[in-house]
Design a protein around this motif. Structure first.
Motif, PDB file in Angstrom:
ATOM      1  N   LEU A  30       0.873  -1.172  -0.001  1.00 35.92           N
ATOM      2  CA  LEU A  30      -0.178   0.103   0.003  1.00 35.92           C
ATOM      3  C   LEU A  30       0.855   1.340  -0.038  1.00 35.92           C
ATOM      4  N   ALA A  31       1.886   1.338   0.718  1.00 39.06           N
ATOM      5  CA  ALA A  31       2.800   2.464   0.903  1.00 39.06           C
ATOM      6  C   ALA A  31       3.432   2.730  -0.601  1.00 39.06           C
ATOM      7  N   THR A  32       3.741   1.541  -1.171  1.00 40.57           N
ATOM      8  CA  THR A  32       4.258   1.566  -2.585  1.00 40.57           C
ATOM      9  C   THR A  32       3.541   2.345  -3.335  1.00 40.57           C
ATOM     10  N   VAL A  33       2.168   1.899  -3.637  1.00 44.39           N
ATOM     11  CA  VAL A  33       1.441   2.211  -4.781  1.00 44.39           C
ATOM     12  C   VAL A  33       0.846   3.548  -4.271  1.00 44.39           C
ATOM     13  N   GLU A  34       0.851   4.187  -3.234  1.00 42.45           N
ATOM     14  CA  GLU A  34       0.563   5.620  -2.804  1.00 42.45           C
ATOM     15  C   GLU A  34       1.681   6.615  -3.446  1.00 42.45           C
ATOM     16  N   ILE A  78       6.840  -1.274 -11.000  1.00 46.33           N
ATOM     17  CA  ILE A  78       6.642  -0.631 -12.267  1.00 46.33           C
ATOM     18  C   ILE A  78       6.616   0.928 -12.087  1.00 46.33           C
ATOM     19  N   ILE A  79       7.392   1.749 -12.851  1.00 47.83           N
ATOM     20  CA  ILE A  79       7.454   3.028 -12.686  1.00 47.83           C
ATOM     21  C   ILE A  79       6.574   3.662 -14.071  1.00 47.83           C
ATOM     22  N   GLU A  80       5.920   4.827 -13.841  1.00 47.43           N
ATOM     23  CA  GLU A  80       5.251   5.258 -14.989  1.00 47.43           C
ATOM     24  C   GLU A  80       6.211   6.000 -15.583  1.00 47.43           C
ATOM     25  N   TYR A  81       6.138   6.011 -17.337  1.00 48.52           N
ATOM     26  CA  TYR A  81       7.422   6.813 -17.923  1.00 48.52           C
ATOM     27  C   TYR A  81       7.003   8.281 -17.712  1.00 48.52           C
ATOM     28  N   ARG A  84      11.364  10.428 -12.904  1.00 47.14           N
ATOM     29  CA  ARG A  84      12.563  10.477 -12.472  1.00 47.14           C
ATOM     30  C   ARG A  84      12.823   9.083 -11.493  1.00 47.14           C
ATOM     31  N   LEU A  85      13.425   8.062 -11.902  1.00 52.26           N
ATOM     32  CA  LEU A  85      13.439   6.724 -11.119  1.00 52.26           C
ATOM     33  C   LEU A  85      14.109   6.798  -9.838  1.00 52.26           C
ATOM     34  N   PRO A  86      15.237   7.526  -9.726  1.00 50.61           N
ATOM     35  CA  PRO A  86      15.593   7.322  -8.352  1.00 50.61           C
ATOM     36  C   PRO A  86      14.795   8.262  -7.360  1.00 50.61           C
ATOM     37  N   GLU A  87      14.261   9.408  -7.924  1.00 52.60           N
ATOM     38  CA  GLU A  87      13.402  10.096  -6.852  1.00 52.60           C
ATOM     39  C   GLU A  87      11.905   9.269  -6.533  1.00 52.60           C
ATOM     40  N   VAL A  88      11.417   8.513  -7.654  1.00 56.37           N
ATOM     41  CA  VAL A  88      10.393   7.586  -6.967  1.00 56.37           C
ATOM     42  C   VAL A  88      10.821   6.655  -6.248  1.00 56.37           C
ATOM     43  N   ALA A  89      11.828   5.868  -6.510  1.00 65.50           N
ATOM     44  CA  ALA A  89      12.487   5.045  -5.639  1.00 65.50           C
ATOM     45  C   ALA A  89      12.675   5.543  -4.136  1.00 65.50           C
TER      46      ALA A  89
END
Length: 136
Positions: A30-34, A78-81, A84-89
């Protein structure tokens, strides 16, 4: 750390409180998909099927190790196109740590994020862009 069934987490004057590892997985999911930019969870760490948001199984793509007072979490996402991948992670790591610690009282010692795919909205797919369209 152990992946055994629930350990004695806390003893009160009227009994024990135990938290199953599956509960920690759901909280982490849940914390991830938020987090803005997360398109979904990957089906597993061994190349499982990806699952986009809106599905039932929130612990899909989450692996936890839970001890008496600590937890370690691995998530596969899976990250939305366009994000910024590092920021989302990093935001995933912060949100998982904050959620688990707040809800369970466990100390989260690590959160590992594995990005398995990038999700394109149908209008953004490379093959959908007109062949004569040039970016200036």
């Amino acid at each position: 750390m152990s992946t055994e069934k629930p350990n004695e987490f806390e003893r009160t004057d009227i009994g024990e409180i135990q938290i199953a590892p599956e509960v920690i997985e759901i909280i982490a999911g849940l914390a991830t998909v938020e987090v803005k930019g997360v398109a979904g969870m990957s089906g597993g760490f061994a190349g499982g099927i990806a699952e986009l948001l809106g599905r039932k199984n929130l612990s899909k793509g989450v692996k936890v190790e839970v001890g008496q007072r600590e937890a370690a979490v691995d998530v596969s996402v899976i990250i939305e196109y366009g994000h910024r991948l590092p920021e989302v992670a990093s935001e995933i790591q912060r949100n998982i740590k904050r959620s688990i610690e707040m809800m369970t009282g466990l100390t989260v010692i690590e959160v590992n994020v594995q990005i398995h795919d990038v999700h394109f909205k149908s209008a953004e797919r490379v093959e959908d862009i007109e062949p004569n369209h040039r970016v200036k």
